[in-house]
Motif scaffolding. Structure first.
Motif, short mmCIF file in Angstrom:
data_model
loop_
_atom_site.label_atom_id
_atom_site.label_comp_id
_atom_site.label_asym_id
_atom_site.label_seq_id
_atom_site.Cartn_x
_atom_site.Cartn_y
_atom_site.Cartn_z
N ILE A 196 101.84 13.42 119.05
CA ILE A 196 101.25 12.19 118.55
C ILE A 196 100.68 12.49 117.17
O ILE A 196 100.02 13.51 116.97
N THR A 197 100.97 11.61 116.21
CA THR A 197 100.43 11.74 114.86
C THR A 197 99.82 10.41 114.48
O THR A 197 100.50 9.38 114.52
N LEU A 198 98.55 10.43 114.13
CA LEU A 198 97.85 9.24 113.68
C LEU A 198 97.65 9.34 112.18
O LEU A 198 97.23 10.39 111.68
N SER A 199 97.94 8.26 111.48
CA SER A 199 97.78 8.21 110.02
C SER A 199 96.89 7.02 109.67
O SER A 199 97.14 5.90 110.12
N ALA A 200 95.88 7.29 108.86
CA ALA A 200 94.93 6.25 108.45
C ALA A 200 95.51 5.42 107.31
O ALA A 200 96.11 5.96 106.37
N ASN A 201 95.32 4.10 107.41
CA ASN A 201 95.77 3.17 106.37
C ASN A 201 94.63 2.33 105.82
O ASN A 201 94.87 1.42 105.04
N SER A 202 93.42 2.60 106.27
CA SER A 202 92.25 1.83 105.83
C SER A 202 91.02 2.72 105.96
O SER A 202 91.09 3.81 106.54
N GLU A 203 89.92 2.22 105.46
CA GLU A 203 88.66 2.96 105.61
C GLU A 203 88.31 3.11 107.09
O GLU A 203 87.89 4.17 107.53
N ARG A 204 88.51 2.04 107.85
CA ARG A 204 88.25 2.09 109.29
C ARG A 204 89.13 3.15 109.95
O ARG A 204 88.69 3.92 110.80
N GLY A 205 90.40 3.18 109.58
CA GLY A 205 91.32 4.18 110.12
C GLY A 205 90.91 5.59 109.75
O GLY A 205 91.00 6.51 110.57
N GLN A 206 90.44 5.78 108.52
CA GLN A 206 90.01 7.10 108.08
C GLN A 206 88.80 7.57 108.86
O GLN A 206 88.70 8.75 109.24
N ILE A 207 87.88 6.67 109.17
CA ILE A 207 86.71 7.02 109.97
C ILE A 207 87.15 7.50 111.36
O ILE A 207 86.65 8.50 111.87
N ILE A 208 88.11 6.80 111.95
CA ILE A 208 88.61 7.18 113.27
C ILE A 208 89.25 8.57 113.22
O ILE A 208 88.98 9.41 114.07
N ILE A 209 90.08 8.81 112.20
CA ILE A 209 90.73 10.13 112.03
C ILE A 209 89.67 11.23 111.88
O ILE A 209 89.77 12.29 112.50
#
Length: 156
Positions: free
Chosen positions: A136-149
């Motif tokens: 599984i690879t998660l990639s952030a596309n927003s500030e919210r996504g970056q916080i989760i990563i």
């Protein structure tokens, strides 16, 4: 800080556990695009997220209904499966925009089939075969996504 997070998942139990782990960091809502071949574990991961947020019933694939809503005490989760979508414009007729509030969790399998009618994702989740296991690879596309990563990385 990286804008991606990857992990091997040995089996279905680890895939569900990854969803449960992920849900700890998306309580304020997010849009997740799930990518991967048939059988790669997208619905299994979704089950982990939905159950991790407190749903106690079954979590089924919305392949034929397009969306399965889960209205929980603290959050609304909408699990979409666009695999059988004939035309992305069909999403407009079902009121797709109404699902994407700032605090809702929207999990979308086969998002490319809804191009132009769904918002951008906070996270792209790619699930790929690695023999009998998955990556599984998660990639952030927003500030919210970056916080989760970032939180996932600290939790590892």
């Amino acid at each position: 800080m990286s804008n991606t997070f990857s992990q091997h998942l040995a089996d279905e139990a680890q895939t569900v556990a990854m969803g449960t782990r992920l849900c700890k960091y998306i309580k304020e809502g997010a849009v997740l695009f799930l990518h991967g071949d048939l059988g790669a574990g997208k619905t299994t991961l979704s089950r982990g997220i939905v159950q991790g947020m407190g749903h106690t019933g079954k979590v089924k694939s919305p392949t034929y209904t397009l969306v399965e809503p889960y209205d929980l005490d603290d959050v609304s989760i909408y699990h979409f499966d666009l695999y059988r979508l004939g035309d992305p414009e069909e999403l407009e007729y079902m009121g797709i925009r109404d699902y994407f509030s700032t605090n809702a969790i929207c999990i979308i399998e086969w998002p490319e089939k809804g191009h132009g009618f769904i918002p951008n994702s906070d996270l792209d989740v790619d699930m790929a075969y690695d023999g009998q296991q998955r990556i599984i690879t998660l990639s952030a596309n927003s500030e919210r996504g970056q916080i989760i990563i970032n939180q996932l990385g600290q939790d590892a």
